[in-house]
Enzyme design. Sequence first.
Site, PDB file in Angstrom:
ATOM      1  N   HIS A   1       0.853  -1.192   0.000  1.00 61.06           N
ATOM      2  CA  HIS A   1       0.000   0.000   0.000  1.00 61.06           C
ATOM      3  C   HIS A   1       0.884   1.235   0.000  1.00 61.06           C
ATOM      4  CE1 HIS A   1      -4.068   1.603   0.401  1.00 61.06           C
ATOM      5  NE2 HIS A   1      -3.486   2.633   0.976  1.00 61.06           N
TER       6      HIS A   1
ATOM      7  N   ASP B   1     -13.795   3.290   6.856  1.00 60.35           N
ATOM      8  CA  ASP B   1     -12.760   3.999   6.098  1.00 60.35           C
ATOM      9  C   ASP B   1     -13.315   4.579   4.806  1.00 60.35           C
ATOM     10  OD1 ASP B   1      -9.983   4.867   5.698  1.00 60.35           O
ATOM     11  OD2 ASP B   1     -10.134   3.581   3.939  1.00 60.35           O
TER      12      ASP B   1
ATOM     13  N   ARG C   1     -12.459  13.078   4.579  1.00 62.81           N
ATOM     14  CA  ARG C   1     -11.143  13.708   4.793  1.00 62.81           C
ATOM     15  C   ARG C   1     -10.642  14.354   3.505  1.00 62.81           C
ATOM     16  NH1 ARG C   1      -7.721   9.077   6.036  1.00 62.81           N
ATOM     17  NH2 ARG C   1      -6.010  10.542   6.070  1.00 62.81           N
TER      18      ARG C   1
ATOM     19  N   SER D   1      -6.327   4.451   8.557  1.00 63.05           N
ATOM     20  CA  SER D   1      -7.013   4.253   7.284  1.00 63.05           C
ATOM     21  C   SER D   1      -6.360   3.104   6.501  1.00 63.05           C
ATOM     22  CB  SER D   1      -6.944   5.564   6.474  1.00 63.05           C
ATOM     23  OG  SER D   1      -7.248   5.335   5.130  1.00 63.05           O
TER      24      SER D   1
ATOM     25  N   LYS E   1      -7.703  -1.232   6.483  1.00 61.53           N
ATOM     26  CA  LYS E   1      -8.022  -1.904   5.209  1.00 61.53           C
ATOM     27  C   LYS E   1      -7.134  -3.118   5.004  1.00 61.53           C
ATOM     28  CE  LYS E   1      -7.487   1.689   2.412  1.00 61.53           C
ATOM     29  NZ  LYS E   1      -7.713   3.089   2.771  1.00 61.53           N
TER      30      LYS E   1
HETATM   31  N1  URA Z   1      -4.073   6.114   1.636  1.00 62.88           N
HETATM   32  C1  URA Z   1      -5.069   5.608   2.402  1.00 62.88           C
HETATM   33  O1  URA Z   1      -5.563   4.508   2.164  1.00 62.88           O
HETATM   34  N2  URA Z   1      -5.507   6.341   3.416  1.00 62.88           N
HETATM   35  C2  URA Z   1      -4.995   7.542   3.730  1.00 62.88           C
HETATM   36  O2  URA Z   1      -5.429   8.137   4.679  1.00 62.88           O
HETATM   37  C3  URA Z   1      -3.959   8.061   2.933  1.00 62.88           C
HETATM   38  C4  URA Z   1      -3.505   7.329   1.883  1.00 62.88           C
END
Ligand code: URA
Length: 436
Positions: free
Chosen positions: A83, A162, A169, A184, A188
């Site tokens: 990620h 999220d 956000r 966040s 996930k």
């Molecule tokens: N990527 C994400 O999944 N969440 C964030 O808050 C920032 C980048």
Amino acid sequence: MLTAYEIIRKKRDGGSLSPGEIELVVREYTSGKIPEYQISSFFMSVFFRGMSDEETLSLTQSMMQTGIVVDLSDIPGCKADKHSTGGVGDKISLMLGPLAAACGARVPMISGRGLGHTGGTVDKLESIHGFRTRLSIEEYKRILREVGIVMSAQSDDLVPADRKMYALRDVTATVESIPLITASIMSKKLAEGIDSLVLDVKVGNGAFMKSLDEARELANKMVRVGRSYGKKVTAYLTDMNQPLGREIGNWNEVVESVKVLRGESDAGDLVHLSTVLTAEMISLCSGEALSTAEAMVRKAIESGAGYEKFLDMVRAQNGDVAAIKNPSQYRSAKVSLDVKSNESGFVTSMDTFKIGMASVKLGAGRLKLHDKIDPTAGISLLKKIGDNVSAGEEIAIIHASDRDRAADAAKDILSSYNLGTDRPSAPQLVRERIAS
Ligand code: URA
């Protein structure tokens, strides 16, 4: 128990929230009991006051618990993912996922949409006609089992908190917060059912983290959360002082990624970073040395195995495979405008945030919660840091739905390039590796 109002006030005044207080905010916002104006204010309080490791862990856990945690134990093999914290032109997942799957890892990837000035993998994938990113858990598992890779958006079942918080956000200027980003991303990733995770923490003027110190703090916080759940996690700090590759947008980024997978790309930064991060995924899973894993990734590009895996995934998720095979005949923007330099010199720096925002304003991202994405909008960069430019030469091409938007973006792009008389050294792409 405190009310939402009291919890916001407590955080605003620098207090430390209990797991129960954090859980209440997350649960009640997700179920619609706390309105958006209150949660926006909560985010702003966290933005300014921060959160301890304990609070961040509670936030991650509470967000994860709003949905199901996928059990992938009945699918054989090591489940691995990557990620990124978000960048401009960051399309690495589109190459890394199929390459890792071609090298034997199982890749259950839940990705996000564009956030602030940065792009999102889900928006890019949805620029492929028919491609379904909203999958049921049964479909998600079936595709992972059959293809070895699945790329999905957060559904109502998977971390619904999220999905709602991320979108809010995005439009309330509360993205750049270390605890909010950590919770966040990690909620996930932990809900996906993975065994190992590679984190790409971007640093620079196009990243949410501007300094190496901030990026390191974010990386360490995410690694600590991952470890506390018994996962193997490695983080990389990588440069975002210029966009990655040459394309920014959605469909044009898919096309650029396909070129890398076919071994036809001259974007050295994309090939290099995809190789390094995919190799780390494979190494975490199999225990292979990084050099061996890198050789495996290079082979998956040369043999076309990564490209075939991408096609298999597009097919399995209902996407138009013909479009991937013949991208130039598929779709393009109505207006194409060349941006020409007024002066000569070497590109010494680029305002990556401004370039990202120019792309968002063109329609490749969202300025408001419910804005629709224009899949063909975007920017092709013809020059990057270190390149020589002559006065009158094209430095970029704008892809837009109308001339006015294109002209506005052209002004932004022109002012995003800084030229000088001396050739600067190329920015170091991989800055640090933080291993667990
Ligand atoms: N990527 C994400 O999944 N969440 C964030 O808050 C920032 C980048």
